[in-house]
Design an enzyme around this catalytic site. Structure first.
Site, short mmCIF file in Angstrom:
data_model
loop_
_atom_site.label_atom_id
_atom_site.label_comp_id
_atom_site.label_asym_id
_atom_site.label_seq_id
_atom_site.Cartn_x
_atom_site.Cartn_y
_atom_site.Cartn_z
N ASP A 148 50.59 47.74 52.02
CA ASP A 148 49.97 48.23 50.79
C ASP A 148 48.48 47.92 50.69
O ASP A 148 47.75 48.66 50.04
CB ASP A 148 50.73 47.77 49.54
CG ASP A 148 50.98 46.28 49.47
OD1 ASP A 148 50.65 45.58 50.44
OD2 ASP A 148 51.52 45.81 48.46
C1 LAN Z 1 50.34 37.67 49.06
C2 LAN Z 1 49.25 38.29 48.30
C3 LAN Z 1 49.22 39.77 48.27
C4 LAN Z 1 50.58 40.39 48.44
C5 LAN Z 1 50.64 41.88 48.05
C6 LAN Z 1 49.63 42.73 48.79
C7 LAN Z 1 50.34 42.04 46.57
C8 LAN Z 1 52.05 42.38 48.30
O1 LAN Z 1 52.22 43.69 47.85
C9 LAN Z 1 52.48 42.16 49.72
C10 LAN Z 1 52.46 40.66 50.06
C11 LAN Z 1 51.10 39.98 49.82
C12 LAN Z 1 50.17 40.33 50.96
C13 LAN Z 1 51.22 38.46 49.82
C14 LAN Z 1 52.19 37.78 50.68
C15 LAN Z 1 52.38 36.28 50.51
C16 LAN Z 1 51.10 35.56 50.13
C17 LAN Z 1 50.09 35.72 51.23
C18 LAN Z 1 50.59 36.22 48.84
C19 LAN Z 1 51.56 36.15 47.68
C20 LAN Z 1 49.45 35.29 48.48
C21 LAN Z 1 49.92 33.87 48.90
C22 LAN Z 1 51.20 34.06 49.75
C23 LAN Z 1 51.30 33.04 50.88
C24 LAN Z 1 52.64 33.16 51.57
C25 LAN Z 1 51.09 31.62 50.32
C26 LAN Z 1 51.39 30.50 51.27
C27 LAN Z 1 52.79 30.11 51.18
C28 LAN Z 1 53.68 30.13 52.16
C29 LAN Z 1 55.09 30.19 51.81
C30 LAN Z 1 53.28 30.14 53.57
#
Ligand code: LAN
Length: 719
Positions: A449
């Site tokens: 996305d």
């Molecule tokens: C995010 C941020 C953005 C998010 C969207 C683009 C909104 C979503 O549609 C797809 C997944 C994604 C890219 C996403 C995946 C997981 C993230 C990177 C996060 C929620 C921001 C932080 C999180 C990350 C996993 C935090 C660290 C924690 C762990 C469990 C490793």
């Protein structure tokens, strides 16, 4: 230190000396120590806003119409655009990110600047649970051992005395929860690196798993990339079993963190000791059995040569992750863990220094102090949504917004990923040439996305008359290729990669505190965004040879989205809160193939679901509890962001009844401040079911979008 004042009993730095610097998408906070520096680098409106200082932005004429409100919103929000064209924001919420960063800084003997020390203390004090003084998994959660033990360690690392009331209160809560012995796996690993837990009390994280043949259905290459890369670094560190050398400080911490005397603990008996409050996903019997076998394997069976081969293999993968992301790494957990892995192996080195730098990209400064962000920024993602909001309002050609939009386009132009990863297949990477990341190009990861929203925004901008064409046809097609390569067999799209293993692998989830972390899943949000991006491409290039292929992709995706609808008409959202968020996306997908409230049972059900959740004041408000429980749960008050999502969804459905939509729009307008801004309300986002994360810019981007769509459909007035 220079300019330190005292607020409460904790020192603070001078907020007026902080600046957010941007360099090719990289965003870092800097503290200016001298008056000369301050004079040479004035604080911008964006700096002031993010620091909670008065922005001096004027009171605007009271908006009479939705588009006036959108203009006022833009008048404010445009001032927050950074010189490179993007928007930034705090991206906090998770409470284990600052610990990951600070523990690895500490373990690698990295200097922690005085201004960070002061502001981290302030942040953790401000965010301690108001009653018990502990910390949870995320800022809105109840205190847990994971949150409390690790943030306690952070406070001590950054110099707070154990006798300080903040530490004393947190310690009391930690002990009441059973002490650090009760930490979940990731906590046990971080404490082991510190020398405040023993590796024999950590469940096996064997790097040998990397040596399994790729066809093995649970091979780590098939795991969700975040889990995989945290596992990668942890498996290497686990196999080294090294810790920071014990000194007086760690001996003191060992006393403070535990209920029992440290030396009396047989850690090997506590691999599975986790406080009930911390456990969201209990171990399955299979996992426990496997862990039992792996302990024996690691201790008695696995030849040391094999261990060495596995460890070296993992190290190669760690180095590739570092190189392919220019040391930014995928996220805020694997970056610091990779740094420790490299430090333990190479000592002081170029790589360690690069990590020291890139960890700064995850630190954010605000009025409450310094915190850890979930990513190295929200640059591409929020910039894309702003662009779409402006276009929805019909302001694309308005000279007033021209500069802002050109800058946004320039930013997106520079942040597209232009080449494939090195050793792409060996490092199990998804195709990425042409993608837009969530944050910045350097980080180097496509998400279905984020690529799609980037593509859509660039296309929208480049078709505005008079806009420069910065991204070539070829580069646009590269991004289409990235998207096409991401469709799963069931028609859906996941996040970073294709689904590579079945959901049964979740039975090996060892992280305890998260759900849905082991593998990729299909997501209605990501699926919708992707087909909307592809559709926009076909719109811009109606004779493109890929047109038929794209239409087929869209058809299959819509079929998946329909199948994912809940019996009550909603969709479960995994990345925003929660049913409201996903329902906004899913209805957009249905709309794109001509379904409406009138002609589609799925749309009709979605509308009925939304209407049933509207509140007396006209708004919608959903609590993060929905994400954890899978059951729609009201927030205590209506939320501007949920309201925007809900009215967008109703309008996606082509719902003709103006009244409920108008009431939502009116709530959005009522909540707008005289200077055009909206204030921060409840937390907006989530991941892995349990961990909440803020998207502060949503209160601008989605409100503006909702106002624009409303004006287009119902006319620019509310009564
Ligand atoms: C995010 C941020 C953005 C998010 C969207 C683009 C909104 C979503 O549609 C797809 C997944 C994604 C890219 C996403 C995946 C997981 C993230 C990177 C996060 C929620 C921001 C932080 C999180 C990350 C996993 C935090 C660290 C924690 C762990 C469990 C490793």
């Amino acid at each position: 230190m220079n300019g330190t004042a005292v607020s409460g009993d904790l020192p603070t730095t001078e907020l007026a000396r902080w600046r957010l610097k941007t360099e090719d998408g990289r965003q870092t906070w800097h503290y200016l120590k001298t008056d000369e520096e301050v004079a040479a680098w004035p604080q911008s409106v964006a700096d002031k806003y993010h620091l909670g200082l008065p922005t001096g932005l004027p009171t605007l004429p009271t908006p009479g119409t939705p588009l006036d409100a959108a203009r006022n919103g833009l008048s404010f929000f445009s001032k927050l655009q950074l010189p490179e064209g993007q928007w930034a924001s705090e991206y906090g919420g998770p409470m284990f990110l600052l610990p990951a960063a600070m523990i690895s800084y500490f373990v690698t003997n990295s200097e922690i600047p005085e201004e960070w020390r002061i502001e981290i203390q302030r942040y953790l004090a401000a965010r301690a649970h108001p009653e018990d003084g502990g910390w949870g998994l995320h800022i809105e959660g109840e205190s847990t051992v994971f949150g409390t033990a690790l943030n306690y360690v952070v406070l001590r690392i950054v110099g707070m005395s154990p006798d300080h009331p903040v530490c004393a209160k947190a310690r009391k809560t930690l002990h009441a929860l059973g002490g650090a012995l009760q930490s979940p796996l990731w906590g046990k690993v971080m404490l082991s690196l510190m020398g405040c837990y023993e590796w024999e009390g950590v469940n096996p994280i064997p790097p040998e798993l990397w040596l399994l043949p790729n066809w093995v259905p649970f091979h780590p290459w098939r795991w969700w990339v975040h889990n995989r890369l945290v596992f990668l670094a942890m498996s290497y560190l686990y196999s080294l079993k090294r810790s920071r050398p014990v000194d007086d400080f760690t001996i003191a911490l060992r006393k403070e963190l535990y209920v029992e005397s440290y030396d009396s603990i047989d850690f090997s008996l506590h691999r599975n000791t986790v406080a009930p409050k911390d456990v969201y996903h209990p171990h399955t019997k299979i996992l426990d059995a496997l862990n039992g076998i792996l302990v024996v394997w690691g201790k008695w069976i696995c030849p040391s040569k094999l261990q060495e081969i596995a460890r070296n293999h993992a190290y190669e993968l760690i180095k590739l992750e570092d190189e392919n992301s220019d040391y930014c790494c995928l996220g805020p957990v694997n970056n610091p863990l990779n740094m420790v892995a490299r430090y333990f192996t190479e000592g002081e080195s170029h790589a360690v220094n690069m990590h020291r730098e890139t960890i700064k990209d995850f630190l954010w400064m605000k009025n409450e102090g310094m915190l850890g962000n979930g990513t190295d920024g929200v640059q591409c993602w929020d910039t894309s949504f702003l662009v779409q909001g402006v276009i929805e309002c019909g302001f694309g050609e308005d000279p007033q917004y021209r500069d802002m939009l050109i800058k946004a386009l320039q930013f997106l132009d520079t942040q597209q990923i232009r080449e494939e990863s090195r050793e792409k297949d060996f490092s199990y990477r998804q195709q990425r040439k042409g993608a837009w990341p969530f944050s910045k190009r350097r980080q180097g990861y496509t998400v279905s996305d984020t690529t799609a929203e980037g593509l859509k925004s660039v296309l929208l901008l480049q078709t505005v008359p008079g806009m420069p064409k910065l991204v070539s046809d070829e580069r646009l097609q590269d991004s289409v290729d990235v998207l096409l390569a991401m469709q799963n067999a069931d028609g859906s799209f996941a996040t970073y990669e294709l689904v590579r293993a079945g959901p049964w692998v979740e039975s090996l989830n060892a992280a305890e505190v998260f759900g849905r972390i082991m593998v990729e899943y299909p997501y209605p949000e990501c699926s919708t965004a992707t087909i909307m991006g592809l559709r926009q491409f076909v719109k811009a290039y109606p004779d493109h040879p890929l047109k038929t292929k794209i239409e087929n992709v869209v058809r299959r995706t819509v079929q998946y989205i329909k199948e994912a609808q809940e019996p009550d008409g909603s969709w479960y959202g995994s990345w925003g809160i929660c049913f409201t968020y996903a329902t906004m996306f899913a209805t957009e997908a249905l709309k794109s193939v001509g379904e409406t409230y009138e002609n589609s049972p799925a749309m009709r059900k979605a509308v009925e679901f939304l209407l049933s959740k509207q509140r007396d004041d006209g708004g919608w408000g959903e609590s993060y509890k929905s994400c954890e429980t899978g059951i729609y749960t009201h927030h205590k008050e209506a939320q501007v962001v949920n309201t925007a999502w809900a009215v967008i969804a109703l309008m996606n459905a082509g719902y003709k009844e103006r009244e409920p939509i108008e009431r939502g729009i009116k709530l959005i307008m009522r909540r707008q401040q005289p200077n055009g801004e909206w204030l921060q309300e409840g937390i907006e986002g989530v991941f892995n079911k349990t961990c909440m994360i803020s998207y502060p810019n949503y209160k601008f981007t989605f409100t503006i979008k909702a106002l624009g769509i409303y004006a287009r459909i119902f006319g620019n007035e509310v009564c």
